[in-house]
Write a protein that holds these residues in place. Structure first.
Motif, PDB file in Angstrom:
ATOM      1  N   THR A 175       6.491   1.939 117.143  1.00 46.58           N
ATOM      2  CA  THR A 175       5.384   3.051 117.120  1.00 46.58           C
ATOM      3  C   THR A 175       4.261   2.581 116.184  1.00 46.58           C
ATOM      4  O   THR A 175       3.204   2.866 116.556  1.00 46.58           O
ATOM      5  CB  THR A 175       6.236   4.323 116.894  1.00 46.58           C
ATOM      6  OG1 THR A 175       7.300   4.643 117.642  1.00 46.58           O
ATOM      7  CG2 THR A 175       5.222   5.554 116.948  1.00 46.58           C
TER       8      THR A 175
ATOM      9  N   ILE B 291      -1.947   3.224 125.562  1.00 43.36           N
ATOM     10  CA  ILE B 291      -1.448   4.412 125.477  1.00 43.36           C
ATOM     11  C   ILE B 291      -0.027   4.600 126.176  1.00 43.36           C
ATOM     12  O   ILE B 291       0.913   5.281 125.489  1.00 43.36           O
ATOM     13  CB  ILE B 291      -2.528   5.456 126.260  1.00 43.36           C
ATOM     14  CG1 ILE B 291      -3.620   5.860 125.473  1.00 43.36           C
ATOM     15  CG2 ILE B 291      -1.617   6.790 126.508  1.00 43.36           C
ATOM     16  CD1 ILE B 291      -4.741   6.442 126.391  1.00 43.36           C
ATOM     17  N   ILE B 292       0.236   4.092 127.233  1.00 50.28           N
ATOM     18  CA  ILE B 292       1.573   4.063 127.793  1.00 50.28           C
ATOM     19  C   ILE B 292       2.642   3.412 127.050  1.00 50.28           C
ATOM     20  O   ILE B 292       3.761   3.983 126.930  1.00 50.28           O
ATOM     21  CB  ILE B 292       1.540   3.291 129.382  1.00 50.28           C
ATOM     22  CG1 ILE B 292       0.450   4.211 130.184  1.00 50.28           C
ATOM     23  CG2 ILE B 292       2.909   3.141 129.915  1.00 50.28           C
ATOM     24  CD1 ILE B 292       0.301   3.389 131.516  1.00 50.28           C
TER      25      ILE B 292
ATOM     26  N   VAL C 112       3.619   5.963 124.509  1.00 48.90           N
ATOM     27  CA  VAL C 112       4.451   6.737 124.777  1.00 48.90           C
ATOM     28  C   VAL C 112       5.909   6.225 124.799  1.00 48.90           C
ATOM     29  O   VAL C 112       6.996   6.790 124.511  1.00 48.90           O
ATOM     30  CB  VAL C 112       4.099   7.442 126.181  1.00 48.90           C
ATOM     31  CG1 VAL C 112       4.965   8.191 126.644  1.00 48.90           C
ATOM     32  CG2 VAL C 112       2.625   7.953 125.905  1.00 48.90           C
TER      33      VAL C 112
ATOM     34  N   LEU D 162       7.710   6.083 121.519  1.00 41.21           N
ATOM     35  CA  LEU D 162       8.142   7.424 121.158  1.00 41.21           C
ATOM     36  C   LEU D 162       9.520   7.879 122.119  1.00 41.21           C
ATOM     37  O   LEU D 162      10.263   8.308 121.219  1.00 41.21           O
ATOM     38  CB  LEU D 162       7.166   8.657 121.531  1.00 41.21           C
ATOM     39  CG  LEU D 162       5.636   8.476 120.933  1.00 41.21           C
ATOM     40  CD1 LEU D 162       4.866   9.664 121.504  1.00 41.21           C
ATOM     41  CD2 LEU D 162       6.011   8.542 119.299  1.00 41.21           C
ATOM     42  N   PHE D 163       9.587   7.365 123.229  1.00 46.51           N
ATOM     43  CA  PHE D 163      10.840   7.701 123.738  1.00 46.51           C
ATOM     44  C   PHE D 163      12.038   6.546 123.021  1.00 46.51           C
ATOM     45  O   PHE D 163      12.997   7.224 123.049  1.00 46.51           O
ATOM     46  CB  PHE D 163      10.779   7.143 125.371  1.00 46.51           C
ATOM     47  CG  PHE D 163      10.237   8.061 126.240  1.00 46.51           C
ATOM     48  CD1 PHE D 163      10.790   9.166 126.260  1.00 46.51           C
ATOM     49  CD2 PHE D 163       9.108   7.825 127.166  1.00 46.51           C
ATOM     50  CE1 PHE D 163      10.453  10.240 127.308  1.00 46.51           C
ATOM     51  CE2 PHE D 163       8.515   8.669 127.866  1.00 46.51           C
ATOM     52  CZ  PHE D 163       9.250   9.925 128.042  1.00 46.51           C
TER      53      PHE D 163
ATOM     54  N   TYR E   6      13.504   5.911 130.381  1.00 49.30           N
ATOM     55  CA  TYR E   6      11.996   6.118 130.083  1.00 49.30           C
ATOM     56  C   TYR E   6      11.153   5.318 129.328  1.00 49.30           C
ATOM     57  O   TYR E   6      10.170   4.981 129.770  1.00 49.30           O
ATOM     58  CB  TYR E   6      12.040   7.579 129.696  1.00 49.30           C
ATOM     59  CG  TYR E   6      12.665   8.718 130.553  1.00 49.30           C
ATOM     60  CD1 TYR E   6      12.464   8.998 131.665  1.00 49.30           C
ATOM     61  CD2 TYR E   6      14.007   9.147 129.911  1.00 49.30           C
ATOM     62  CE1 TYR E   6      13.048   9.945 132.482  1.00 49.30           C
ATOM     63  CE2 TYR E   6      14.828  10.061 130.792  1.00 49.30           C
ATOM     64  CZ  TYR E   6      14.177  10.363 131.862  1.00 49.30           C
ATOM     65  OH  TYR E   6      14.935  11.297 132.695  1.00 49.30           O
ATOM     66  N   GLY E   7      11.773   4.795 128.277  1.00 51.57           N
ATOM     67  CA  GLY E   7      10.919   3.931 127.312  1.00 51.57           C
ATOM     68  C   GLY E   7      10.688   2.665 127.935  1.00 51.57           C
ATOM     69  O   GLY E   7       9.654   2.042 127.917  1.00 51.57           O
TER      70      GLY E   7
ATOM     71  N   CYS F 200       7.935   2.732 130.550  1.00 45.11           N
ATOM     72  CA  CYS F 200       6.900   2.878 130.094  1.00 45.11           C
ATOM     73  C   CYS F 200       6.359   1.197 129.591  1.00 45.11           C
ATOM     74  O   CYS F 200       5.054   1.038 129.986  1.00 45.11           O
ATOM     75  CB  CYS F 200       6.760   3.777 128.704  1.00 45.11           C
ATOM     76  SG  CYS F 200       6.713   5.625 129.108  1.00 45.11           S
TER      77      CYS F 200
ATOM     78  N   SER G 250       3.187  -0.486 131.078  1.00 48.93           N
ATOM     79  CA  SER G 250       2.002  -1.129 130.248  1.00 48.93           C
ATOM     80  C   SER G 250       1.789  -2.543 130.201  1.00 48.93           C
ATOM     81  O   SER G 250       0.803  -3.060 130.346  1.00 48.93           O
ATOM     82  CB  SER G 250       2.548  -0.909 128.772  1.00 48.93           C
ATOM     83  OG  SER G 250       1.743  -1.324 127.875  1.00 48.93           O
TER      84      SER G 250
END
Length: 200
Positions: A56, A72-73, A76, A79-80, A108-109, A112, A116
């Motif tokens: 992160t 940005i993706i 995110v 964060l997942f 989810y992570g 992303c 990305s």
């Protein structure tokens, strides 16, 4: 996770790559089955949490550099990973050092990171970036694909505690982390001088 333009941007990217390198080492190390056996689930998951924090930090430093949507993706996605590694640690604590298992990439992570990486590869190709940028982008894409395989492999079969594929869960996590580490190390290498300067 690629070359920057100005000095400040380059320093940010160097710090970003260094953070991703540390995070990748944490993920690759903690995903090794022998490590989980030796350290226990609690310590193993602490290493995953630390790795996710460095991911992160690296993604935060790279926000908007050089591709805004991709960074940005990716941020995110980290964060997942923060959330899923913390949940895995919280689940391991009540069971004690010998209970539970290590973290596994969540869907989810991983999605992303994959999106990305695809955007980054397309951007490098469109902008005709350097070979180093291209290599880093492709390695990050490969790492994201492997994390995706690990996330699919970690799917628990209905009505059981068995994973869909223990092999891909382990190989995907370790392999993906190694790819991210290699891409980060490439980004930390000094930028090659232009040919005209090298021949003087």
């Amino acid at each position: 996770m690629s070359d920057g333009g100005g000095g400040g941007e380059r320093r940010r990217l160097l710090l970003s790559d260094a953070s991703f390198a540390v995070g990748s080492v944490c993920f690759a190390f903690a995903a090794l089955p022998s490590v989980a056996v030796a350290l226990g689930a609690i310590v193993t998951n602490v290493v995953f949490v630390v790795g996710s924090v460095f991911f992160t930090l690296g993604a935060g430093l790279a926000l908007g550099v050089p591709n805004r949507s991709s960074s940005i993706i990716q941020f995110v996605g980290t964060l997942f990973f923060n959330a899923s590694t913390t949940i895995a640690l919280a689940a391991a604590v009540p069971a004690g050092a010998a209970g539970g298992t290590g973290w596994r990439p969540d869907a989810y992570g991983s999605i992303c990171f994959l999106v990305s990486s695809l955007i980054a590869v397309a951007a490098v190709a469109r902008q005709r970036g350097s070979r180093r940028d291209g290599a880093g982008a492709v390695l990050n894409l490969l790492g994201s694909v492997l994390f995706g395989f690990a996330a699919v492999g970690a799917f628990e079969l209905p009505g059981t505690d068995a994973l869909l594929s223990v092999f891909w869960t382990g190989v995907g996590t370790v392999g993906g982390a190694v790819c991210f580490l290699t891409a980060a190390v490439i980004g930390l290498l000094p930028a090659p001088r232009p040919l005209a300067l090298r021949t003087k």
